[in-house]
Enzyme design. Sequence first.
Site, mmCIF file in Angstrom:
data_model
loop_
_atom_site.group_PDB
_atom_site.id
_atom_site.type_symbol
_atom_site.label_atom_id
_atom_site.label_comp_id
_atom_site.label_asym_id
_atom_site.label_seq_id
_atom_site.Cartn_x
_atom_site.Cartn_y
_atom_site.Cartn_z
ATOM 1 N N GLU A 244 55.529 8.046 37.683
ATOM 2 C CA GLU A 244 54.130 7.632 37.638
ATOM 3 C C GLU A 244 53.696 7.470 39.087
ATOM 4 O O GLU A 244 53.982 6.457 39.725
ATOM 5 C CB GLU A 244 53.955 6.313 36.880
ATOM 6 C CG GLU A 244 52.490 5.947 36.700
ATOM 7 C CD GLU A 244 52.194 4.453 36.866
ATOM 8 O OE1 GLU A 244 51.047 4.063 36.608
ATOM 9 O OE2 GLU A 244 53.089 3.707 37.280
ATOM 10 N N ASP B 24 58.089 3.592 36.886
ATOM 11 C CA ASP B 24 56.805 2.927 37.043
ATOM 12 C C ASP B 24 56.472 2.698 38.508
ATOM 13 O O ASP B 24 57.352 2.438 39.335
ATOM 14 C CB ASP B 24 56.866 1.578 36.305
ATOM 15 C CG ASP B 24 55.574 0.796 36.399
ATOM 16 O OD1 ASP B 24 54.546 1.305 35.906
ATOM 17 O OD2 ASP B 24 55.581 -0.309 36.966
#
Length: 734
Positions: A464, A411
């Site tokens: 990401e 993330d």
Amino acid sequence: MSQAVVNIEQLVQASCATPFACLGPQPVASGYVINAWLPGAEKVTVRAIETDKKLGDAKPEGHSSLFRLTISTEAPPPPYYYEVSGKEGDYHRVDPYQFQEQAYHAVHFVDHLPQNVYNQLGAQLVSLDIGLAEPVCGTRFAVYAPNASAVSLIGEFNWWDGSALPMQKTDLGYWVLFVPGIEAGNRYKYQIKDRYGNTLPHKADPVGFYADQYPSHASLVYDHNQYQWQDDSWRKQAAKDKYTNPMSIYEVHLGSWKRKIQGNEAQYLSYRELAEQLIPYVKQMGYTHMELLPVSEYPFDGSWGYQPVGLFAPTSRFGNPDEFKYFVDQCHQQGIGVIIDWVPAHFPEDGHGLARFDGTHVYEYEDPRKGWHPDWNSCIYDFGKDTVRQFLVANALYWVDKFHIDGLRVDAVASMLYLDYSREDGEWVPNVDGGNHNYEAISLLKWMNEEVYKAFPHAMTIAEESTSFAKVSRPVFEGGLGFGFKWNMGWMHDSLHYITKDPSYRRYHHNEMTFSMVYAFDENFVLPISHDEVVHGKGSLLRKMPGDEWQQAANQRCYAAFMYGHPGKKLNFMGNEIGQAAEWNHDSSIQWHLLEFDKHQGMQKLYRQLNHLYCQTPSLYECDHQPHGFEWIDHHNAEQSILSFMRKSADGRQKVYIISNFTPVPREQFRLGVDEPGEYEVLLNSDDDQYWGSGYATQTRLSAESQSWHGRAHSIRFNLPPLATLYILFNADD
């Protein structure tokens, strides 16, 4: 020798940093003295573990909690235990302070390999073979708090008394203690005093494997060796080349995929209930993988797991760690891979967590210009500290090792890469070269990826990352960050911006659907329509679409089929596949009742068919990351808002022609250029009435004509339905 000096005041105030120097067996001039610190005890007898022989009665000395027994012998006393009577009743306790060497063993090699962090720190169940008939069993605790003045182990086993079990500080900044008799399931925390002697909020174990929910947030001792895995055959399948095999990912928030009603309350499904209900659904829908929003323990439901406190503990909201292992095991037995969202970028300030762990910035950057995240009001890890780097890399390995996770979707990578991420001038600190790249974070990510792929070649990492940072999904030895895949955020933003436009305006935004092919093979991309796109007022995927009820559904079907045809692996968030009307709410279930209606049944059927077609059709996945597997047929037809392209299998013998009509205007006898003469088959038509489409009459078998078109020697003609995507198959072997 002189009699060991016991600083009673330090013990009373839980400020003793060297308990092995004064407690347990200590050599004195007359032999040995055993010093026992037992708050609440009234009578203490010392007995040998092996023979149960009484070594003597320890007498109170200097304080009601300090008991002392002198043994006139040159040899150290045999391993012993205390027989205690007192305010808490009668009990036996093996003295932990007779096991100094065994306690220190926890940190002898902790910095040699990242795996040693989770194999040696935290609460480790161990059996000490010290020459007795039976080993001494218990738990060895080790925690890093280099600037603390004292650390005590507290738990239900000592009535959460911070003075009862002081831990020993080592030269490396770790605090250690082996406590016999503490078993799996026992709750514990650390009581820490900062360098000035101030007591901090009780801390959960940074390497705790199991955690309580609010209000205790306690860590629990856990046995990783208890669960028996049944997924050996999966490892062979998982070792396949992921780049040339299909990957369609179902992104899931476990707390809101489905709820059960008990009484008047909607409650979470457990890991076992999710295994019974979620896994068959995912398998039936044809997804190859599940991606779980973070499962590392987190205190606040509204963070969805993206503010983790217990990085090494699967959240106990849904069950214990063995039950999470069972869930993963069942996924594998059904042929489904499991990816988890991993959050190494930041952590919250909750008092029981990592923030200012020992009163200083142990885990986070000290300078708030580097150590505080303005977007998420959270702390940023100090990526330059060896101990933090070991901690994070170990955690990545831990999930693949202990829980058989197949992939880590990392993330907020962009926030790690750039020192000025979400910061104005003057709010960030340049690197040594005056630039905005965080060299320490870049180095960490490279190391993490190298370690994961070295230790677990079958696993994968996914970034990401939303910027143009080069070579995110290229190997470190080629100058890349080392990720296996990268989310294609550019494609997502551009294509969603396009599809939400009224069809009459799409002609002016045609390039938003074609630009992705300029860079489509620069990285190993995953196309994500994730949870972030259907929350915070953005509306559900269906509600983003323009037009009336039918056109909204048609737009989503057309877009979904376009996505599955576009190069790159696929990811869709739960609820997209049924055309959920409301945006995602983490506090409630997907709107499964919508499947009572034909529109939503049709949407679900289309996604199911797309997944199965994608997995069964090599030309749609074999060359997802190779330019020779893609050709534009016509990307200039902005006036009609029509796009057409071709996907090829690795051997070039199978071709799928994909054509999308992004207007509600049907095109009669539309002509499409093709390469070969022969027969063509319509594999999929998103406007088919089985998907709640218009059922506009179009052919399913097509014969190529010799008329050249779109710069190709042959062409086919067919009726192109409104707001529809068609897949047209040619097999050279037919």
